[in-house]
Design a protein around this motif. Structure first.
Motif, PDB file in Angstrom:
ATOM      1  N   LEU A  26       0.839  -1.202   0.000  1.00 58.33           N
ATOM      2  CA  LEU A  26       0.000   0.000   0.000  1.00 58.33           C
ATOM      3  C   LEU A  26       0.875   1.253   0.000  1.00 58.33           C
ATOM      4  N   TYR A  27       1.894   1.254   0.822  1.00 52.26           N
ATOM      5  CA  TYR A  27       2.808   2.388   0.887  1.00 52.26           C
ATOM      6  C   TYR A  27       3.483   2.612  -0.464  1.00 52.26           C
ATOM      7  N   ALA A  28       3.955   1.526  -1.078  1.00 48.32           N
ATOM      8  CA  ALA A  28       4.616   1.637  -2.380  1.00 48.32           C
ATOM      9  C   ALA A  28       3.647   2.146  -3.449  1.00 48.32           C
ATOM     10  N   ALA A  29       2.406   1.689  -3.397  1.00 36.91           N
ATOM     11  CA  ALA A  29       1.400   2.144  -4.366  1.00 36.91           C
ATOM     12  C   ALA A  29       1.118   3.635  -4.196  1.00 36.91           C
ATOM     13  N   MET A  30       1.060   4.091  -2.957  1.00 38.88           N
ATOM     14  CA  MET A  30       0.832   5.520  -2.713  1.00 38.88           C
ATOM     15  C   MET A  30       1.999   6.351  -3.237  1.00 38.88           C
ATOM     16  N   LYS A  31       3.223   5.853  -3.055  1.00 39.91           N
ATOM     17  CA  LYS A  31       4.392   6.561  -3.569  1.00 39.91           C
ATOM     18  C   LYS A  31       4.382   6.603  -5.098  1.00 39.91           C
ATOM     19  N   ALA A  32       3.987   5.504  -5.736  1.00 45.58           N
ATOM     20  CA  ALA A  32       3.908   5.477  -7.196  1.00 45.58           C
ATOM     21  C   ALA A  32       2.854   6.465  -7.689  1.00 45.58           C
ATOM     22  N   GLU A  33       1.721   6.501  -7.014  1.00 42.90           N
ATOM     23  CA  GLU A  33       0.657   7.426  -7.409  1.00 42.90           C
ATOM     24  C   GLU A  33       1.109   8.874  -7.267  1.00 42.90           C
ATOM     25  N   LYS A  34       1.790   9.182  -6.184  1.00 46.27           N
ATOM     26  CA  LYS A  34       2.285  10.552  -5.992  1.00 46.27           C
ATOM     27  C   LYS A  34       3.285  10.921  -7.088  1.00 46.27           C
ATOM     28  N   ALA A  35       4.136   9.972  -7.473  1.00 43.36           N
ATOM     29  CA  ALA A  35       5.103  10.233  -8.548  1.00 43.36           C
ATOM     30  C   ALA A  35       4.386  10.518  -9.863  1.00 43.36           C
ATOM     31  N   ILE A  36       3.298   9.787 -10.135  1.00 47.11           N
ATOM     32  CA  ILE A  36       2.518  10.031 -11.351  1.00 47.11           C
ATOM     33  C   ILE A  36       1.921  11.436 -11.315  1.00 47.11           C
ATOM     34  N   GLU A  37       1.341  11.805 -10.169  1.00 45.47           N
ATOM     35  CA  GLU A  37       0.754  13.139 -10.029  1.00 45.47           C
ATOM     36  C   GLU A  37       1.788  14.234 -10.301  1.00 45.47           C
ATOM     37  N   GLN A  38       3.029  13.978  -9.905  1.00 47.69           N
ATOM     38  CA  GLN A  38       4.103  14.954 -10.098  1.00 47.69           C
ATOM     39  C   GLN A  38       4.784  14.802 -11.460  1.00 47.69           C
ATOM     40  N   LYS A  39       4.263  13.870 -12.267  1.00 48.02           N
ATOM     41  CA  LYS A  39       4.799  13.592 -13.596  1.00 48.02           C
ATOM     42  C   LYS A  39       6.277  13.202 -13.550  1.00 48.02           C
ATOM     43  N   ASP A  40       6.641  12.492 -12.490  1.00 48.85           N
ATOM     44  CA  ASP A  40       8.000  11.972 -12.320  1.00 48.85           C
ATOM     45  C   ASP A  40       7.956  10.484 -12.665  1.00 48.85           C
ATOM     46  N   PHE A  41       7.998  10.196 -13.952  1.00 47.02           N
ATOM     47  CA  PHE A  41       7.756   8.832 -14.415  1.00 47.02           C
ATOM     48  C   PHE A  41       8.924   7.886 -14.123  1.00 47.02           C
ATOM     49  N   GLY A  42      10.125   8.412 -13.983  1.00 43.43           N
ATOM     50  CA  GLY A  42      11.255   7.578 -13.590  1.00 43.43           C
ATOM     51  C   GLY A  42      11.069   7.052 -12.174  1.00 43.43           C
ATOM     52  N   ARG A  43      10.662   7.940 -11.271  1.00 48.98           N
ATOM     53  CA  ARG A  43      10.411   7.536  -9.890  1.00 48.98           C
ATOM     54  C   ARG A  43       9.210   6.603  -9.823  1.00 48.98           C
ATOM     55  N   ARG A  46      10.261   3.155 -10.688  1.00 49.02           N
ATOM     56  CA  ARG A  46      10.979   2.515  -9.582  1.00 49.02           C
ATOM     57  C   ARG A  46       9.995   1.970  -8.558  1.00 49.02           C
ATOM     58  N   TRP A  47       8.964   2.756  -8.209  1.00 52.79           N
ATOM     59  CA  TRP A  47       7.979   2.297  -7.227  1.00 52.79           C
ATOM     60  C   TRP A  47       7.139   1.144  -7.773  1.00 52.79           C
ATOM     61  N   LYS A  48       6.862   1.162  -9.065  1.00 52.63           N
ATOM     62  CA  LYS A  48       6.129   0.035  -9.657  1.00 52.63           C
ATOM     63  C   LYS A  48       6.973  -1.232  -9.613  1.00 52.63           C
TER      64      LYS A  48
END
Length: 67
Positions: A26-43, A46-48
């Motif tokens: 769940l934590y990793a999914a939240m981090k991936a979602e936040k990275a998408i919102e910030q358009k940081d696709f490299g990050r 990594r979270w995916k």
């Protein structure tokens, strides 16, 4: 041999399990979602990957417990 990105992703996944236990995905999914919102696709990638590692770990443990 693992490349540096893969090594870091595995290290992060293990840390998340130690820190958050069953809530690690769940934590990793939240981090991936936040990275998408910030358009940081490299990050996000990594979270995916960390999510994949966590998922593989859960599946291999549940398979092993059946035997």
């Amino acid at each position: 041999m693992l490349d540096e990105d893969e090594r870091r992703a595995r290290q992060e996944a293990h840390w998340l399990v130690r820190e958050f236990g069953a809530e690690a995905p769940l934590y990793a999914a939240m981090k991936a979602e936040k990275a998408i919102e910030q358009k940081d696709f490299g990050r996000c990638a990594r979270w995916k990957r960390i999510l994949e590692i966590l998922s593989d770990s859960v599946h291999s443990k549940s398979t092993a417990s059946k035997y």
